[in-house]
Design an enzyme around this catalytic site. Structure first.
Site, PDB file in Angstrom:
ATOM      1  N   HIS A  15       1.530   0.971 -13.425  1.00  0.00           N
ATOM      2  CA  HIS A  15       2.197   0.061 -13.978  1.00  0.00           C
ATOM      3  C   HIS A  15       3.731   0.466 -13.739  1.00  0.00           C
ATOM      4  O   HIS A  15       4.006   1.765 -14.285  1.00  0.00           O
ATOM      5  CB  HIS A  15       1.856  -0.412 -15.234  1.00  0.00           C
ATOM      6  CG  HIS A  15       2.691  -1.719 -15.628  1.00  0.00           C
ATOM      7  ND1 HIS A  15       2.368  -2.882 -15.349  1.00  0.00           N
ATOM      8  CD2 HIS A  15       3.862  -1.705 -16.494  1.00  0.00           C
ATOM      9  CE1 HIS A  15       3.544  -3.710 -15.661  1.00  0.00           C
ATOM     10  NE2 HIS A  15       4.197  -2.971 -16.446  1.00  0.00           N
ATOM     11  N   GLN A  21      10.620   7.644  -7.060  1.00  0.00           N
ATOM     12  CA  GLN A  21      10.774   8.738  -8.009  1.00  0.00           C
ATOM     13  C   GLN A  21       9.615   8.841  -9.150  1.00  0.00           C
ATOM     14  O   GLN A  21       9.609  10.037  -9.835  1.00  0.00           O
ATOM     15  CB  GLN A  21      12.125   8.738  -8.708  1.00  0.00           C
ATOM     16  CG  GLN A  21      13.389   8.868  -7.855  1.00  0.00           C
ATOM     17  CD  GLN A  21      14.646   8.864  -8.430  1.00  0.00           C
ATOM     18  OE1 GLN A  21      14.515   8.684  -9.799  1.00  0.00           O
ATOM     19  NE2 GLN A  21      15.617   8.618  -7.702  1.00  0.00           N
ATOM     20  N   GLY A  64       0.602  -1.161   0.118  1.00  0.00           N
ATOM     21  CA  GLY A  64      -0.058   0.055  -0.168  1.00  0.00           C
ATOM     22  C   GLY A  64       0.679   1.279  -0.077  1.00  0.00           C
ATOM     23  O   GLY A  64       0.389   2.375   0.480  1.00  0.00           O
ATOM     24  N   GLU A  90       6.187   6.364  -9.205  1.00  0.00           N
ATOM     25  CA  GLU A  90       4.927   6.130  -8.890  1.00  0.00           C
ATOM     26  C   GLU A  90       4.250   6.914  -8.045  1.00  0.00           C
ATOM     27  O   GLU A  90       3.016   7.208  -8.289  1.00  0.00           O
ATOM     28  CB  GLU A  90       4.928   4.466  -8.471  1.00  0.00           C
ATOM     29  CG  GLU A  90       5.392   3.532  -9.421  1.00  0.00           C
ATOM     30  CD  GLU A  90       5.460   2.261  -8.827  1.00  0.00           C
ATOM     31  OE1 GLU A  90       4.472   1.540  -7.895  1.00  0.00           O
ATOM     32  OE2 GLU A  90       6.313   1.471  -9.186  1.00  0.00           O
ATOM     33  N   ASN A 120      -4.728   2.627 -13.647  1.00  0.00           N
ATOM     34  CA  ASN A 120      -3.873   1.561 -12.922  1.00  0.00           C
ATOM     35  C   ASN A 120      -2.599   2.279 -12.930  1.00  0.00           C
ATOM     36  O   ASN A 120      -2.025   3.028 -13.665  1.00  0.00           O
ATOM     37  CB  ASN A 120      -3.880   0.385 -14.030  1.00  0.00           C
ATOM     38  CG  ASN A 120      -2.820  -0.861 -13.168  1.00  0.00           C
ATOM     39  OD1 ASN A 120      -2.670  -0.914 -12.241  1.00  0.00           O
ATOM     40  ND2 ASN A 120      -2.130  -1.129 -14.250  1.00  0.00           N
TER      41      ASN A 120
HETATM   42  C1  GRF Z   1       4.444  -1.790  -6.938  1.00  0.00           C
HETATM   43  O1  GRF Z   1       5.371  -2.730  -7.282  1.00  0.00           O
HETATM   44  C2  GRF Z   1       3.805  -0.970  -7.867  1.00  0.00           C
HETATM   45  O2  GRF Z   1       4.911  -0.990  -9.041  1.00  0.00           O
HETATM   46  C3  GRF Z   1       2.919  -2.070  -8.518  1.00  0.00           C
HETATM   47  O3  GRF Z   1       2.428  -2.845  -7.364  1.00  0.00           O
HETATM   48  C4  GRF Z   1       3.181  -2.588  -6.438  1.00  0.00           C
HETATM   49  C5  GRF Z   1       2.383  -1.922  -5.426  1.00  0.00           C
HETATM   50  O4  GRF Z   1       3.039  -1.605  -4.286  1.00  0.00           O
HETATM   51  N1  GRF Z   1       1.648  -1.211  -8.912  1.00  0.00           N
HETATM   52  P1  GRF Z   1       2.222  -0.926  -3.282  1.00  0.00           P
HETATM   53  O5  GRF Z   1       1.327  -1.879  -2.552  1.00  0.00           O
HETATM   54  O6  GRF Z   1       1.609   0.443  -3.729  1.00  0.00           O
HETATM   55  O7  GRF Z   1       3.439  -0.798  -2.187  1.00  0.00           O
END
Ligand code: GRF
Length: 206
Positions: free
Chosen positions: A109, A178, A11, A180, A107
């Protein structure tokens, strides 16, 4: 904008969204629910700590996928979201949900789509493949969800340098920190403020 966030793991992306809403980096937005398929997901603890409604639903608890899909959609409709955010959600979204919430599901990715995406490319596997190919730049993508896997209109992308000696874990962490945790909140804020238009399978940020 009423947002429901779907999670399966730690999360950290959910946390980035919670923080951005609380510090007004994301405006005009309310997180109305967090749903996980994994009752042990730490993401649920994060929701609880912030007083956000949360629940669990897993295909494992149903006789067949069709019944799960129906229950999942009913639960989602009760929350009546304007936007559904997949933040590390590892269950296939029911086609009926994609149809009903067309261009209202996004989403994150952990690659620069169309590289390293599609079936089998999730979590660390994405970064292992990037290191095996020897790419010098990786990154993350936020896109609308359609019936394919990682195939919907791209909303935002952010590049991240690969460094000498990177392991998959180190690279994954850098992409999360950096890229996401920056572009997912940004995409939600753009959508909440009517700045994302979809045309011919591509988006325009106005
Ligand atoms: C991460 O590896 C992200 O790149 C992908 O799924 C995982 C999510 O991690 N979308 P978190 O649960 O948000 O820490």
């Amino acid at each position: 904008l009423n947002v429901v966030i779907l999670v399966s793991g730690g999360g950290t992306n959910l946390q980035a969204i919670i923080d951005a809403v609380e510090n007004d980096t994301i405006t005009n937005t309310k997180i109305v629910g967090v749903i996980s398929n994994n009752k042990n997901a730490y993401a649920l603890e994060r929701a609880k700590k912030h007083g956000i409604a949360n629940c669990c639903i897993s295909p494992k608890d149903y006789a067949d996928r069709a019944t799960f899909n129906q229950e999942f959609l009913e639960k989602m409709d009760e929350l009546n979201p304007d936007l559904i955010v997949l933040a590390g959600f590892l269950v296939v979204i029911p086609p009926e949900m994609i149809a009903k919430y067309r261009n209202r599901i996004i989403n994150i990715h952990p690659s620069l789509i169309p590289s390293f995406c599609g079936t089998g490319y999730y979590g660390l596997k994405v970064h292992e493949a990037a290191l095996a190919r020897g790419v010098k730049v990786v990154g993350a993508t936020v896109h609308f969800v359609d019936e394919g896997t990682d195939t919907g209109p791209i909303i935002l992308q952010k590049a991240v340098e690969v460094e000498e000696g990177d392991t998959p874990e180190v690279l994954q962490r850098r992409v999360m920190e950096q890229a996401e945790w920056k572009i997912l909140p940004k995409a939600i804020d753009l959508i909440a403020n009517g700045k994302v238009k979809v045309e011919d399978g591509r988006t325009h940020i106005i």
